[in-house]
Design an enzyme around this catalytic site. Sequence first.
Site, short mmCIF file in Angstrom:
data_model
loop_
_atom_site.label_atom_id
_atom_site.label_comp_id
_atom_site.label_asym_id
_atom_site.label_seq_id
_atom_site.Cartn_x
_atom_site.Cartn_y
_atom_site.Cartn_z
N VAL A 146 0.84 -1.20 0.00
CA VAL A 146 0.00 0.00 0.00
C VAL A 146 0.87 1.25 0.00
O VAL A 146 0.58 2.24 -0.68
CB VAL A 146 -0.95 -0.01 1.21
CG1 VAL A 146 -1.70 1.32 1.32
CG2 VAL A 146 -1.93 -1.16 1.10
N ALA A 147 1.95 1.21 0.76
CA ALA A 147 2.84 2.36 0.81
C ALA A 147 3.53 2.59 -0.52
O ALA A 147 3.82 3.73 -0.90
CB ALA A 147 3.88 2.15 1.92
N ILE A 170 2.29 1.90 -3.50
CA ILE A 170 1.35 2.35 -4.55
C ILE A 170 1.11 3.85 -4.41
O ILE A 170 0.71 4.32 -3.35
CB ILE A 170 0.01 1.60 -4.45
CG1 ILE A 170 0.22 0.11 -4.73
CG2 ILE A 170 -1.01 2.17 -5.43
CD1 ILE A 170 -1.01 -0.73 -4.52
N GLU A 194 -1.16 6.18 -4.46
CA GLU A 194 -2.61 6.38 -4.56
C GLU A 194 -2.98 7.80 -4.93
O GLU A 194 -4.09 8.07 -5.37
CB GLU A 194 -3.31 5.96 -3.26
CG GLU A 194 -2.84 6.68 -2.01
CD GLU A 194 -1.72 5.92 -1.30
OE1 GLU A 194 -1.23 6.43 -0.31
OE2 GLU A 194 -1.34 4.83 -1.77
N ASP A 242 -10.21 21.02 -42.57
CA ASP A 242 -10.81 21.89 -43.58
C ASP A 242 -10.89 23.31 -43.02
O ASP A 242 -11.16 23.50 -41.84
CB ASP A 242 -12.20 21.36 -43.91
CG ASP A 242 -12.99 22.34 -44.76
OD1 ASP A 242 -12.39 22.93 -45.68
OD2 ASP A 242 -14.18 22.53 -44.48
#
Length: 724
Positions: free
Chosen positions: A461-462, A464, A466, A508
């Site tokens: 978790v650390a 990642i 987030e 165009d």
Amino acid sequence: VAGSLRMDKKAQVALGGAGAALAAAWAFPAVQTAAAAGVLLPAVEQAVGTLPLVAVLSMAGALLFTSERAVQSKGSADSTRWASLFLLALVCGSHLPSAEALVREPAAPLAPRAPGGIAQASQLLSFSRGLSRLPRHNLRGGSAIIDPLLGASAHMKSPAEVLKMAGVDPKVGLSDERVASLRAMFGSNVLPSKEKVPLWKRFLEQFDDKMVKILLVAAGISTMFAVVDYGTEAHPFVEPLVIMSILVLNAGIGVWQESSAEAAIDALATFNPEKAKVLRNGQLSIINAAQLVPGDVVEIAVGDKVPADIRVIEKLSTTIKVEQAALTGEASSVNKDEHFTSGDIDETIALKDNIMFSATDLVYGKCKGLVIKTGSDTEIGKIAQALAETEDSESPLKQKLDKFGDLLTNVITVICVACWVVNINKFGAKGMALTGKDYVDWKVWSKGAMHFFKIAVVLAVAAIPEGLPAVVTTCLALGTGRMAKRNALVRHLPAVETLGCTSIICSDKTGTLTTNQMSVQKILLIEQGNKYLELDVDGITYEPKGDVKLKGAKVSATDYSALNELCKVASLCNQSGLFKNAQGVWERLGESTEAALKVLAEKLGASGLGKASGDTPVNDFWAAKHKKFATLEFNRERKSMSVLVGQEGEDKATLLVKGATEMVLQRCSKVRLADGSTIALTPEARKDLIKFVEANYASGKLALRCLAHAVLDKKISVTAPRLQ
């Protein structure tokens, strides 16, 4: 009858079928006409082999026999026939499928041809044979079907041939029965679009990202441990709540952005016209454009949007011009001619001079046309179909984030597994410390294993980031907001980053780099001694406000007689109009060049106007003062347009002309000077004037469209043979 004649069962069924056909023909006029066209015999022949119809016909025969005997017992053979026929008609009408449904077989589909190729004759023959099995009612309005090659070959046929292929009378149009049949065959005249994605599904799609999935897994594991350790830690749910809050916020912003962009894109559907003027059952009426079918005869006038792909069959003015920049990119409008025919079935859109395409604008003239294609079969429908079938591709940012997510997943997995594995020999000791036991069993060992697994998950978790999705989303949202202020539509947030990676844009010019609006920038008058008087005009939109200046000083039609006459020609020799839309923005009705001249008239003012009232007082003033007797529209040979105007009740009228500078000057013998006097136009002066206009206005930095305005001083009789 069959029972009284002691017929066998097959004969009874055959007689019952014939009776049913006769009864239906007697009772229903539509079936009667179908019988006249030879439809019912194959219907009975085909239907006798089906069990339901055999059963119904047997019941009809039995009912007929019963009614025959019942009435015979009371006498009156004539009433017997009427009662039997009536009862049989009731049975047939309530149970039998219609003759049209019995013989209707699906047409053989036309195999798709290769790009640029022509369909094989055998394919077209198979397709037409399939359609030929459909009923051809001899009703008012013609055949119930149209030639399958109408849409593909209408540009190659004359108006008479096209009408014959459609089986329609241009003075009557389609009947209601044919319209219903053709709508069942071709569907409604609406553009195809992608199915709407539900809001909940769109919200869930925001989580279909590898980085987000990693965070969801981490949040789930964190929640699980928070539940297990609840009561032993101060705030166990803070971490999973923070992660989920970021993810939900990210998804909410994405859904809001997509919804607002799609709402704006749906507003572009207004390009598809809502109403159409159509001839049906001999009556001209206004209907929803979605109700049009191939074979309809429609009438289109200046300012109308073309409601479907239409073959011009009759011009109701000398010239018709269509603005089709949306399909071909042509900045100027193009002429359409009902007598033009092409020799190539795969002719390009720009060269189909007898076809008006759906969602284009008729900017000049009035005409009648035959609808040849509707809905997704139209040229604009093909574009819409391609857009609806296009799969979304990932942006460079999305690809990089996915690649980073894969790498991060692999690295985190390896680190977590390694962190857990290297501590296997410590599971027992840690378990005894946590449980307080002095021996190791599987429960103690599991407690230690769970402890080190939690450490591994915390490490994951650390590791990642987030905050990355939130940071990326915020940056993209800010970019989207800045683009929205400049009227840019962004459906997906990553598209902002894609635009940032773009190095070349092929576009165009008309309507993209330019606004597809025109305005008068310069006015040239002539003074004594062939001196030129140049005036500047303010404003670049259709809003009828602005100043006309001579060397910085404001001037108007009351200052120069020639300016007042120029204002008169610009306003009257004109078929356009100006109006405010629902948002209060001024728009044109008709040709952009002519609308610019209407705006110029408002800026110049008019001598004798008095107190102004209304949105376009100058144009209203000239229109009220003069009646328009005749209009000679612009064509390629004359390169000019003329109108004959005069007073109500008078036989004599004045000819006003505008057109290409060199063409108008070649037909002029005099020049109206700025002060209103008139002098002869010598060949040298004409040559010098054309050269000056070409060098200073028509080329170089300005590159303006230059128009000359002229007046025929000698009045013409409205009944003059040459004019007629």
